[in-house]
Write an enzyme that holds these catalytic residues in place. Structure first.
Site, PDB file in Angstrom:
ATOM      1  CG  ASP A 187      -1.766   1.232   1.306  1.00 57.19           C
ATOM      2  OD1 ASP A 187      -2.352   1.593   0.274  1.00 57.19           O
ATOM      3  OD2 ASP A 187      -1.835   1.846   2.379  1.00 57.19           O
ATOM      4  CG  ASP A 204      -4.774   5.363  -1.472  1.00 57.27           C
ATOM      5  OD1 ASP A 204      -3.747   4.652  -1.395  1.00 57.27           O
ATOM      6  OD2 ASP A 204      -5.807   5.133  -0.836  1.00 57.27           O
TER       7      ASP A 204
END
Length: 483
Positions: free
Chosen positions: A90, A307
């Protein structure tokens, strides 16, 4: 000695063969290979955004993490001898942490068809405790902790907006990867990384989470992230890139200097905890929307968050409303319906790309991000057969107070694009790209350019049908210093 190293991953079939001879890291993509349910994606994002926004000012740990339905997770080796751990990958998270042997609330099994492992420092000849008097502990806490003495282990704590938390202490141990010694040729290598050893988990991180993993592998901006640690030790450049194939679940993830394809870069917004950039305009077809750039500012938050761990795209009300109206005006006879009180949907059986307009986001330095209709429209329920399509753009003005008017671009707009993060120069950029192909990366010692591409590997264990296996090849170009 400095290294440049690469992650290359691609979709494979529903079983796994032994990866030892390839030195690869195993990554799965939650929604690859199947039509994504808009309900599932929105549920994923809603919980994720709470955690991204809540973790910024905490005294210990990083600044956010993906939720239990993370998009990507990797299999990596830790310790001597190495054991395998499955970690979420991530860009919105900083710390790397794994569940530890002392943890009573940690999950022991997962519905993802993987074996979970609790880290035990006694099982690793290279594992070391990080004490409270060490520089890392002082740096991550902004100075010495009053209650933490030299003979104590340095603690960490993460508390997220939904009430979930993880706590434990820091460990330093070996992480295994392969270095690239030529085009698609690798040899074994390793590096020391400080990571969290989780002893207490609560909320969605405890044993109640059916889709459990062993922890998090963060690629955030802070000095505690794995890439920052390896860069500070001279092993890598503080640069990485990913190219995510949302259809097949494949792609490329590279740490190092990507020289081909060429990518135009835009500066990161200073003093922001995530990868924020300045959006200057939004274009629907040939028309530009009318708004002022202060719409992207909310308190201390500035700019647009990039993101890859978020699935959809979230826009302030002042952008969302005219954007959706402009899209729908192309087909005024559509019969709109609202599904689950959140999603604007309609019946349509013709070509999406020939009928609806492209949406183009403009950023500083003339960088653009184009999104096509087949990317921002989703079949409701995950099936195209019923002809019900829903709009993937979401109105962040309708979210909770903490999430209100956030501007966040996720996998909806990042799929099928090479995204390059240059933390050394504080820039980020992207370009449309075939993520099942290859990229070229520079060996800065010799000036040689090496080809890094996707690898399709057959497999051996049963997996949940929702998931597609992709292999995450972590490899490095050896860069010798003049010492």
């Amino acid at each position: 000695m400095e290294w440049t190293f690469f992650f290359s991953f691609s979709s494979v079939s529903s079983a796994i063969s032994s990866a030892r001879s390839w030195g690869v890291i195993n990554v799965k993509y939650k929604f690859a290979g199947s039509q994504r349910s808009l309900f599932d994606l929105k549920d994923h994002d809603s919980r994720r955004q709470l955690r991204i926004l809540a973790g910024v000012d905490l005294p210990l740990g990083g600044s956010g993490r993906p939720d239990g339905l993370g998009l990507y997770y990797a299999k990596i080796g830790i310790g001597t001898p190495p054991k395998d751990y499955y970690l979420q990958v991530d860009t919105g998270s900083d710390l790397m942490w794994v569940n530890c042997i002392q943890c009573k609330e940690c999950p022991k099994r997962s519905s993802l068809g993987i074996d979970l492992t609790l880290y035990d420092i006694k099982d690793s000849a290279t594992g070391q405790l990080v004490s409270c008097d060490q520089e890392f502990c002082h740096a991550i806490n902004g100075g010495p902790l009053a209650t933490c003495t030299a003979n104590m282990s340095c603690p960490y704590l993460e508390i997220y907006g939904d009430g979930s938390s993880t706590a434990g202490y820091f460990i330093k141990d070996i992480v295994l990867y392969d270095r690239v010694s030529g085009d698609l040729e690798t040899s074994s290598a390793n590096g020391s990384v400080i990571f969290g050893c989780g002893t207490t988990q609560s909320g969605n991180l405890d044993s109640s989470n059916e889709e459990a993993l062993d922890g998090i592998l963060g690629f955030g901006k802070s000095n505690s992230s794995m890439i920052s640690q390896l860069a500070s030790s001279g092993k890598v450049k503080k640069m990485f890139a990913h190219c995510l194939d949302g259809v097949n679940g494949g792609g490329i993830f590279a740490i190092g200097h990507v020289v081909q394809p060429k990518v135009n870069m835009t500066p990161l917004v200073p003093n922001q905890p995530h990868y924020n950039v300045n959006m200057t305009a939004v274009q629907v077809g040939l028309d530009f929307l009318n708004f002022t750039t202060d719409v992207f500012e909310s308190g201390d938050r500035k700019g647009t968050i990039i993101d890859s761990g978020t699935t959809l795209a979230y826009l302030p009300d002042m952008i969302y409303e005219p954007l959706v109206n402009k899209i729908l005006s192309q087909q005024p006879n559509l019969k709109l319906q609202t599904v689950h009180d959140d999603y604007t949907c309609f019946q349509y059986s013709e070509s999406l790309d020939e009928t609806f307009p492209n949406v183009t986001f403009h950023f500083e330095n003339s960088v653009i991000l184009k999104v096509y209709p087949h990317e921002y429209l989703f079949p409701f329920g995950g099936f195209m057969q019923n002809g019900l399509w829903c709009i993937g753009w979401q109105n962040s003005g309708m979210q909770s107070r903490d999430q209100k008017n956030i501007t966040l671009l996720g996998d909806l707009v990042l799929s099928n694009k090479l995204v390059v993060y240059d933390l050394e120069n504080q820039t980020i950029g992207w370009t449309e790209y075939n993520c099942s192909s290859s990229i070229q990366v520079l060996d800065e010692r010799t000036g040689t350019v090496h080809l890094v591409g996707s690898h399709y590997i057959s497999s051996a264990c049963h997996l949940n049908a929702q998931f597609i296996m992709i292999w995450f090849l972590l490899a490095t170009l050896l860069h010798y210093s003049n010492c």
